[in-house]
Design a protein around this motif. Structure first.
Motif, PDB file in Angstrom:
ATOM      1  N   GLY A  29       0.801  -1.212   0.000  1.00 18.81           N
ATOM      2  CA  GLY A  29       0.000   0.000   0.000  1.00 18.81           C
ATOM      3  C   GLY A  29       0.838   1.268   0.000  1.00 18.81           C
ATOM      4  N   SER A  30       2.126   1.154  -0.278  1.00 16.98           N
ATOM      5  CA  SER A  30       3.012   2.317  -0.238  1.00 16.98           C
ATOM      6  C   SER A  30       2.747   3.238  -1.422  1.00 16.98           C
ATOM      7  CB  SER A  30       4.471   1.874  -0.274  1.00 16.98           C
ATOM      8  OG  SER A  30       4.785   1.117   0.846  1.00 16.98           O
ATOM      9  N   ASN A  31       2.934   4.517  -1.169  1.00 18.55           N
ATOM     10  CA  ASN A  31       2.843   5.458  -2.277  1.00 18.55           C
ATOM     11  C   ASN A  31       4.237   5.643  -2.872  1.00 18.55           C
ATOM     12  OD1 ASN A  31       4.102   6.962  -0.347  1.00 18.55           O
ATOM     13  ND2 ASN A  31       2.511   8.504  -0.165  1.00 18.55           N
ATOM     14  N   GLU A  32       4.326   6.410  -3.958  1.00 14.97           N
ATOM     15  CA  GLU A  32       5.590   6.566  -4.667  1.00 14.97           C
ATOM     16  C   GLU A  32       6.676   7.184  -3.794  1.00 14.97           C
ATOM     17  OE1 GLU A  32       5.523   8.293  -8.581  1.00 14.97           O
ATOM     18  OE2 GLU A  32       3.486   7.551  -8.912  1.00 14.97           O
ATOM     19  N   GLU A  33       6.309   8.172  -3.029  1.00 16.89           N
ATOM     20  CA  GLU A  33       7.301   8.870  -2.208  1.00 16.89           C
ATOM     21  C   GLU A  33       7.907   7.956  -1.145  1.00 16.89           C
ATOM     22  OE1 GLU A  33       7.666  12.858   0.554  1.00 16.89           O
ATOM     23  OE2 GLU A  33       5.943  12.607  -0.764  1.00 16.89           O
ATOM     24  N   SER A  34       7.086   7.165  -0.484  1.00 14.36           N
ATOM     25  CA  SER A  34       7.616   6.265   0.541  1.00 14.36           C
ATOM     26  C   SER A  34       8.480   5.174  -0.078  1.00 14.36           C
ATOM     27  CB  SER A  34       6.492   5.664   1.368  1.00 14.36           C
ATOM     28  OG  SER A  34       5.672   4.852   0.571  1.00 14.36           O
ATOM     29  N   LEU A  35       8.133   4.714  -1.281  1.00 14.01           N
ATOM     30  CA  LEU A  35       8.960   3.734  -1.974  1.00 14.01           C
ATOM     31  C   LEU A  35      10.310   4.342  -2.354  1.00 14.01           C
ATOM     32  CD1 LEU A  35       6.435   1.917  -4.314  1.00 14.01           C
ATOM     33  CD2 LEU A  35       7.824   0.886  -2.538  1.00 14.01           C
ATOM     34  N   MET A  36      10.290   5.589  -2.831  1.00 13.84           N
ATOM     35  CA  MET A  36      11.543   6.258  -3.197  1.00 13.84           C
ATOM     36  C   MET A  36      12.477   6.351  -2.003  1.00 13.84           C
ATOM     37  SD  MET A  36      10.436   9.372  -5.815  1.00 13.84           S
ATOM     38  CE  MET A  36      10.964  10.520  -4.611  1.00 13.84           C
ATOM     39  N   TYR A  37      11.938   6.781  -0.867  1.00 12.52           N
ATOM     40  CA  TYR A  37      12.778   6.941   0.314  1.00 12.52           C
ATOM     41  C   TYR A  37      13.215   5.594   0.893  1.00 12.52           C
ATOM     42  CZ  TYR A  37      12.107  11.935   0.162  1.00 12.52           C
ATOM     43  OH  TYR A  37      12.130  13.241  -0.232  1.00 12.52           O
ATOM     44  N   ALA A  38      12.416   4.568   0.744  1.00 16.01           N
ATOM     45  CA  ALA A  38      12.829   3.235   1.183  1.00 16.01           C
ATOM     46  C   ALA A  38      14.005   2.744   0.346  1.00 16.01           C
ATOM     47  CB  ALA A  38      11.662   2.261   1.083  1.00 16.01           C
ATOM     48  N   ILE A  39      13.966   3.007  -0.955  1.00 17.21           N
ATOM     49  CA  ILE A  39      15.064   2.614  -1.850  1.00 17.21           C
ATOM     50  C   ILE A  39      16.319   3.409  -1.518  1.00 17.21           C
ATOM     51  CG2 ILE A  39      15.855   2.648  -4.250  1.00 17.21           C
ATOM     52  CD1 ILE A  39      12.888   2.072  -5.015  1.00 17.21           C
ATOM     53  N   LEU A  40      16.174   4.707  -1.315  1.00 16.22           N
ATOM     54  CA  LEU A  40      17.335   5.539  -0.989  1.00 16.22           C
ATOM     55  C   LEU A  40      17.949   5.140   0.351  1.00 16.22           C
ATOM     56  CD1 LEU A  40      16.009   9.024  -2.155  1.00 16.22           C
ATOM     57  CD2 LEU A  40      17.754   7.628  -3.265  1.00 16.22           C
ATOM     58  N   ASP A  41      17.115   4.795   1.324  1.00 19.90           N
ATOM     59  CA  ASP A  41      17.612   4.345   2.626  1.00 19.90           C
ATOM     60  C   ASP A  41      18.386   3.034   2.488  1.00 19.90           C
ATOM     61  OD1 ASP A  41      16.556   6.527   3.909  1.00 19.90           O
ATOM     62  OD2 ASP A  41      14.761   5.468   4.609  1.00 19.90           O
ATOM     63  N   LYS A  42      17.859   2.126   1.696  1.00 22.29           N
ATOM     64  CA  LYS A  42      18.528   0.833   1.507  1.00 22.29           C
ATOM     65  C   LYS A  42      19.866   1.031   0.793  1.00 22.29           C
ATOM     66  CE  LYS A  42      18.550  -3.570   2.024  1.00 22.29           C
ATOM     67  NZ  LYS A  42      18.577  -4.180   3.342  1.00 22.29           N
ATOM     68  N   GLN A  43      19.913   1.938  -0.178  1.00 20.94           N
ATOM     69  CA  GLN A  43      21.179   2.240  -0.860  1.00 20.94           C
ATOM     70  C   GLN A  43      22.201   2.794   0.122  1.00 20.94           C
ATOM     71  OE1 GLN A  43      19.913   3.432  -5.391  1.00 20.94           O
ATOM     72  NE2 GLN A  43      20.302   5.059  -4.003  1.00 20.94           N
ATOM     73  N   ALA A  44      21.763   3.622   1.041  1.00 23.84           N
ATOM     74  CA  ALA A  44      22.669   4.191   2.038  1.00 23.84           C
ATOM     75  C   ALA A  44      23.202   3.098   2.960  1.00 23.84           C
ATOM     76  CB  ALA A  44      21.951   5.266   2.840  1.00 23.84           C
ATOM     77  N   GLU A  45      22.347   2.157   3.353  1.00 23.09           N
ATOM     78  CA  GLU A  45      22.786   1.043   4.199  1.00 23.09           C
ATOM     79  C   GLU A  45      23.833   0.204   3.489  1.00 23.09           C
ATOM     80  OE1 GLU A  45      19.677  -1.477   5.663  1.00 23.09           O
ATOM     81  OE2 GLU A  45      18.492   0.238   6.349  1.00 23.09           O
ATOM     82  N   ILE A  46      23.578  -0.112   2.226  1.00 27.04           N
ATOM     83  CA  ILE A  46      24.504  -0.935   1.452  1.00 27.04           C
ATOM     84  C   ILE A  46      25.833  -0.199   1.278  1.00 27.04           C
ATOM     85  CG2 ILE A  46      24.920  -1.946  -0.822  1.00 27.04           C
ATOM     86  CD1 ILE A  46      21.871  -2.500  -0.936  1.00 27.04           C
ATOM     87  N   GLY A  47      25.767   1.097   1.015  1.00 28.91           N
ATOM     88  CA  GLY A  47      26.988   1.888   0.844  1.00 28.91           C
ATOM     89  C   GLY A  47      27.806   1.993   2.114  1.00 28.91           C
ATOM     90  N   SER A  48      27.153   2.052   3.256  1.00 30.91           N
ATOM     91  CA  SER A  48      27.891   2.162   4.510  1.00 30.91           C
ATOM     92  C   SER A  48      28.565   0.850   4.874  1.00 30.91           C
ATOM     93  CB  SER A  48      26.964   2.602   5.640  1.00 30.91           C
ATOM     94  OG  SER A  48      26.022   1.598   5.932  1.00 30.91           O
ATOM     95  N   MET A  49      28.016  -0.263   4.429  1.00 36.72           N
ATOM     96  CA  MET A  49      28.644  -1.554   4.703  1.00 36.72           C
ATOM     97  C   MET A  49      29.901  -1.754   3.871  1.00 36.72           C
ATOM     98  SD  MET A  49      25.502  -4.168   4.989  1.00 36.72           S
ATOM     99  CE  MET A  49      24.117  -3.834   6.047  1.00 36.72           C
ATOM    100  N   LYS A  50      29.952  -1.137   2.702  1.00 40.65           N
ATOM    101  CA  LYS A  50      31.122  -1.271   1.837  1.00 40.65           C
ATOM    102  C   LYS A  50      32.312  -0.491   2.373  1.00 40.65           C
ATOM    103  CE  LYS A  50      28.614  -2.059  -2.430  1.00 40.65           C
ATOM    104  NZ  LYS A  50      28.274  -1.533  -3.755  1.00 40.65           N
ATOM    105  N   ASN A  51      32.058   0.614   3.053  1.00 46.68           N
ATOM    106  CA  ASN A  51      33.132   1.472   3.533  1.00 46.68           C
ATOM    107  C   ASN A  51      32.919   1.776   5.012  1.00 46.68           C
ATOM    108  OD1 ASN A  51      35.298   3.126   3.703  1.00 46.68           O
ATOM    109  ND2 ASN A  51      34.386   4.831   2.589  1.00 46.68           N
ATOM    110  N   PRO A  52      33.227   0.823   5.892  1.00 44.59           N
ATOM    111  CA  PRO A  52      33.031   1.073   7.313  1.00 44.59           C
ATOM    112  C   PRO A  52      34.043   2.081   7.849  1.00 44.59           C
ATOM    113  CG  PRO A  52      34.105  -1.017   7.001  1.00 44.59           C
ATOM    114  CD  PRO A  52      33.739  -0.507   5.633  1.00 44.59           C
ATOM    115  N   LEU A  53      33.666   2.757   8.895  1.00 46.38           N
ATOM    116  CA  LEU A  53      34.548   3.773   9.470  1.00 46.38           C
ATOM    117  C   LEU A  53      35.776   3.152  10.122  1.00 46.38           C
ATOM    118  CD1 LEU A  53      31.921   6.136  11.098  1.00 46.38           C
ATOM    119  CD2 LEU A  53      33.171   6.479   8.987  1.00 46.38           C
ATOM    120  N   ALA A  54      35.702   1.910  10.552  1.00 43.59           N
ATOM    121  CA  ALA A  54      36.827   1.262  11.219  1.00 43.59           C
ATOM    122  C   ALA A  54      37.978   0.994  10.257  1.00 43.59           C
ATOM    123  CB  ALA A  54      36.369  -0.037  11.854  1.00 43.59           C
TER     124      ALA A  54
END
Length: 72
Positions: A29-54
Motif C-alpha cells: 500500500g506504499s505510495n511513490e514517495e515512501s517507496l523512493m525513500y525506502a530505496i534511498l535508505d537501503k542504498q545508504a545502508e549498502i553503501g555504509s557496509m562497503k566502507n566502514p569507518l573502522a
C-alpha cells in the motif's frame, strides 16, 4: 545507485520492482514517495557496509630528529 530524480521519473510498479530487488522494506500500500525513500535508505545502508569507518587509515606521527642546532 539511483538518485532521487531518477526514482521520481519511474512509475510505482517500477519502484516496487526496484525495492523488492534491493530488499528494501516496502509495503504493497506504499505510495511513490515512501517507496523512493525506502530505496534511498537501503542504498545508504549498502553503501555504509562497503566502507566502514573502522577501516580508516591511521595517521602516522612525524618524529623530530635530534640534530645539532646552530645558535648565533
Amino acid at each position: 545507485m539511483y538518485s532521487k530524480d531518477e526514482l521520481s521519473a519511474k512509475n510505482i510498479s517500477e519502484l516496487q520492482a526496484i525495492a523488492n530487488e534491493m530488499g528494501a522494506e516496502a509495503t504493497d500500500g506504499s505510495n511513490e514517495e515512501s517507496l523512493m525513500y525506502a530505496i534511498l535508505d537501503k542504498q545508504a545502508e549498502i553503501g555504509s557496509m562497503k566502507n566502514p569507518l573502522a577501516a580508516k587509515r591511521r595517521r602516522t606521527r612525524i618524529v623530530k630528529k635530534d640534530t645539532d642546532r646552530v645558535y648565533t
